[in-house]
Design an enzyme around this catalytic site. Structure first.
Site, PDB file in Angstrom:
ATOM      1  N   ARG A   1      -1.520  -9.650  -7.549  1.00 57.24           N
ATOM      2  CA  ARG A   1      -2.317  -9.143  -8.673  1.00 57.24           C
ATOM      3  C   ARG A   1      -3.064  -7.880  -8.260  1.00 57.24           C
ATOM      4  O   ARG A   1      -3.594  -7.788  -7.145  1.00 57.24           O
ATOM      5  CB  ARG A   1      -3.292 -10.222  -9.164  1.00 57.24           C
ATOM      6  N   ASP A   2      -3.091  -6.920  -9.194  1.00 57.32           N
ATOM      7  CA  ASP A   2      -3.798  -5.665  -8.942  1.00 57.32           C
ATOM      8  C   ASP A   2      -5.297  -5.945  -8.863  1.00 57.32           C
ATOM      9  O   ASP A   2      -5.850  -6.703  -9.657  1.00 57.32           O
ATOM     10  CB  ASP A   2      -3.499  -4.655 -10.068  1.00 57.32           C
TER      11      ASP A   2
ATOM     12  N   ASN B   1       4.547   4.977 -10.674  1.00 57.51           N
ATOM     13  CA  ASN B   1       4.073   6.356 -10.603  1.00 57.51           C
ATOM     14  C   ASN B   1       4.598   6.952  -9.302  1.00 57.51           C
ATOM     15  O   ASN B   1       4.389   6.374  -8.229  1.00 57.51           O
ATOM     16  CB  ASN B   1       2.546   6.396 -10.617  1.00 57.51           C
TER      17      ASN B   1
ATOM     18  N   VAL C   1      -1.338   5.050  -4.058  1.00 56.98           N
ATOM     19  CA  VAL C   1      -0.956   4.345  -2.821  1.00 56.98           C
ATOM     20  C   VAL C   1       0.494   4.729  -2.522  1.00 56.98           C
ATOM     21  O   VAL C   1       1.393   4.483  -3.338  1.00 56.98           O
ATOM     22  CB  VAL C   1      -1.085   2.815  -2.975  1.00 56.98           C
TER      23      VAL C   1
ATOM     24  N   HIS D   1       5.667   0.948  -5.524  1.00 58.45           N
ATOM     25  CA  HIS D   1       5.200  -0.252  -6.239  1.00 58.45           C
ATOM     26  C   HIS D   1       5.469  -0.077  -7.713  1.00 58.45           C
ATOM     27  O   HIS D   1       5.413   1.038  -8.255  1.00 58.45           O
ATOM     28  CB  HIS D   1       3.720  -0.525  -5.978  1.00 58.45           C
TER      29      HIS D   1
ATOM     30  N   HIS E   1       4.198  -1.497 -11.430  1.00 54.55           N
ATOM     31  CA  HIS E   1       3.138  -2.185 -12.160  1.00 54.55           C
ATOM     32  C   HIS E   1       3.790  -3.026 -13.257  1.00 54.55           C
ATOM     33  O   HIS E   1       4.543  -2.496 -14.085  1.00 54.55           O
ATOM     34  CB  HIS E   1       2.208  -1.177 -12.844  1.00 54.55           C
TER      35      HIS E   1
HETATM   36  P1  AMP Z   1      -0.886   3.774  -8.316  1.00 54.52           P
HETATM   37  O1  AMP Z   1      -2.146   4.444  -8.774  1.00 54.52           O
HETATM   38  O2  AMP Z   1       0.240   3.818  -9.293  1.00 54.52           O
HETATM   39  O3  AMP Z   1      -0.493   4.239  -6.944  1.00 54.52           O
HETATM   40  O4  AMP Z   1      -1.249   2.228  -8.194  1.00 54.52           O
HETATM   41  C1  AMP Z   1      -1.929   1.706  -7.098  1.00 54.52           C
HETATM   42  C2  AMP Z   1      -2.549   0.425  -7.557  1.00 54.52           C
HETATM   43  O5  AMP Z   1      -2.937  -0.323  -6.421  1.00 54.52           O
HETATM   44  C3  AMP Z   1      -3.788   0.590  -8.445  1.00 54.52           C
HETATM   45  O6  AMP Z   1      -3.557  -0.019  -9.703  1.00 54.52           O
HETATM   46  C4  AMP Z   1      -4.876  -0.115  -7.639  1.00 54.52           C
HETATM   47  O7  AMP Z   1      -5.804  -0.794  -8.452  1.00 54.52           O
HETATM   48  C5  AMP Z   1      -4.080  -1.060  -6.774  1.00 54.52           C
HETATM   49  N1  AMP Z   1      -4.707  -1.485  -5.535  1.00 54.52           N
HETATM   50  C6  AMP Z   1      -5.318  -0.702  -4.615  1.00 54.52           C
HETATM   51  N2  AMP Z   1      -5.755  -1.445  -3.579  1.00 54.52           N
HETATM   52  C7  AMP Z   1      -5.392  -2.725  -3.853  1.00 54.52           C
HETATM   53  C8  AMP Z   1      -5.558  -3.966  -3.162  1.00 54.52           C
HETATM   54  N3  AMP Z   1      -6.187  -4.036  -1.969  1.00 54.52           N
HETATM   55  N4  AMP Z   1      -5.084  -5.090  -3.740  1.00 54.52           N
HETATM   56  C9  AMP Z   1      -4.455  -5.034  -4.940  1.00 54.52           C
HETATM   57  N5  AMP Z   1      -4.257  -3.895  -5.637  1.00 54.52           N
HETATM   58  C10 AMP Z   1      -4.736  -2.754  -5.096  1.00 54.52           C
END
Ligand code: AMP
Length: 116
Positions: A31-32, A89, A98, A102, A104
């Site tokens: 989960r995000d 993304n 990140v 990944h 979503h």
């Molecule tokens: P993006 O912005 O598409 O790279 O998505 C990265 C996602 O990772 C964001 O929706 C963040 O909320 C999520 N995220 C960052 N750190 C963590 C974590 N430690 N555990 C779960 N989700 C995370």
């Protein structure tokens, strides 16, 4: 090869805790931490791949598993009937924060198109 400096590699390795809902030898789903919808799950490969821009046909088995996992989770979370969004993304300009591939999985509300 895991990247020791990569947050999602460390989550996949169990070094950083996350709300993991399923995992196998190819894919980890959790989960995000900052959900953008009532259901917001991230699906990642265990392999460190920076973004969708690096994907090749060789990643087919992993991607097949990842998409099958997304569909199974969508059904299990009750999202399949109302609809859900599965998005990645690639690159800072698209909102990637990140640098580990990944997807979503978002559901439980309505989504507009085109995305912002
Ligand atoms: P993006 O912005 O598409 O790279 O998505 C990265 C996602 O990772 C964001 O929706 C963040 O909320 C999520 N995220 C960052 N750190 C963590 C974590 N430690 N555990 C779960 N989700 C995370």
């Amino acid at each position: 090869m895991p990247d020791p400096d990569c947050l999602f590699c460390r989550i996949a390795a169990g070094e950083i805790s996350a709300d993991v809902i399923s995992q196998d030898e190819l894919v980890v789903c959790f989960r995000d931490v900052a959900p953008q919808a009532p259901t917001h799950i991230l699906l990642i490969p265990r392999q460190h791949i920076a973004s969708a821009a690096q994907l090749t046909e060789d990643h087919g088995p992993m991607l097949g598993r990842l998409f099958a996992s997304a569909a199974a989770i969508a059904r299990a979370e009750g999202l399949a009937e109302r609809g859900f969004r599965l998005a990645t993304n690639a690159g800072a300009g698209a909102g990637q924060s990140v640098d580990h591939l990944h997807f979503h999985l978002l559901g439980g509300r309505s989504f507009s198109w085109p995305p912002g």
